[in-house]
Scaffold this active site. Sequence first.
Site, mmCIF file in Angstrom:
data_model
loop_
_atom_site.group_PDB
_atom_site.id
_atom_site.type_symbol
_atom_site.label_atom_id
_atom_site.label_comp_id
_atom_site.label_asym_id
_atom_site.label_seq_id
_atom_site.Cartn_x
_atom_site.Cartn_y
_atom_site.Cartn_z
ATOM 1 N N CYS A 42 -1.059 4.462 -4.006
ATOM 2 C CA CYS A 42 0.223 4.127 -4.632
ATOM 3 C C CYS A 42 1.390 4.491 -3.730
ATOM 4 O O CYS A 42 1.367 5.520 -3.053
ATOM 5 C CB CYS A 42 0.403 4.910 -5.928
ATOM 6 N N CYS A 43 2.401 3.650 -3.760
ATOM 7 C CA CYS A 43 3.702 3.971 -3.194
ATOM 8 C C CYS A 43 4.717 3.181 -4.024
ATOM 9 O O CYS A 43 4.340 2.515 -4.989
ATOM 10 C CB CYS A 43 3.792 3.676 -1.696
#
Length: 151
Positions: free
Chosen positions: A64-65
């Site tokens: 995730c980002c």
Amino acid sequence: MRISVSSDMDEPVARSLVAALRDRGYEVRPHGALRPGDDPQWAVCSESAAREVADGTADQAVVCCWTGTGASIAANKVPGVRAALCTDAYTADGARRWNDANVLALSLRLTSEPLLKEILDAWFAGEPSTDAEDRQNVDRVRLLDHGNTRR
């Protein structure tokens, strides 16, 4: 199943992701902002999670980002990883089915908790296709990992 999870930020959706995976009975291996003292940079923590998939210490990963794009790019640089940025359940199902994706990339900005559940349901219900053309494409991607596709 062992799932490596990385996030460059300690956001509510990232914490919900870890909790949802544990609720499903998976062993979660956190990276980045989800593990105190770890490097939270998206390129670093996404690579760490992806390497665990490539070396077999994890079965799959979720990276995730903020947009999910950087995390997916970094993960896809690891040979043997097929990361897919999924913003909906249909894409997650297709990524597992047609692309035999082994790393799910998520946007911390766009993924709500209800959407997260839908994406995870589709991802973990999905099975890689046995269709010959689909397998040929996945095999071609494996060759790309080693630079063996020139004709």
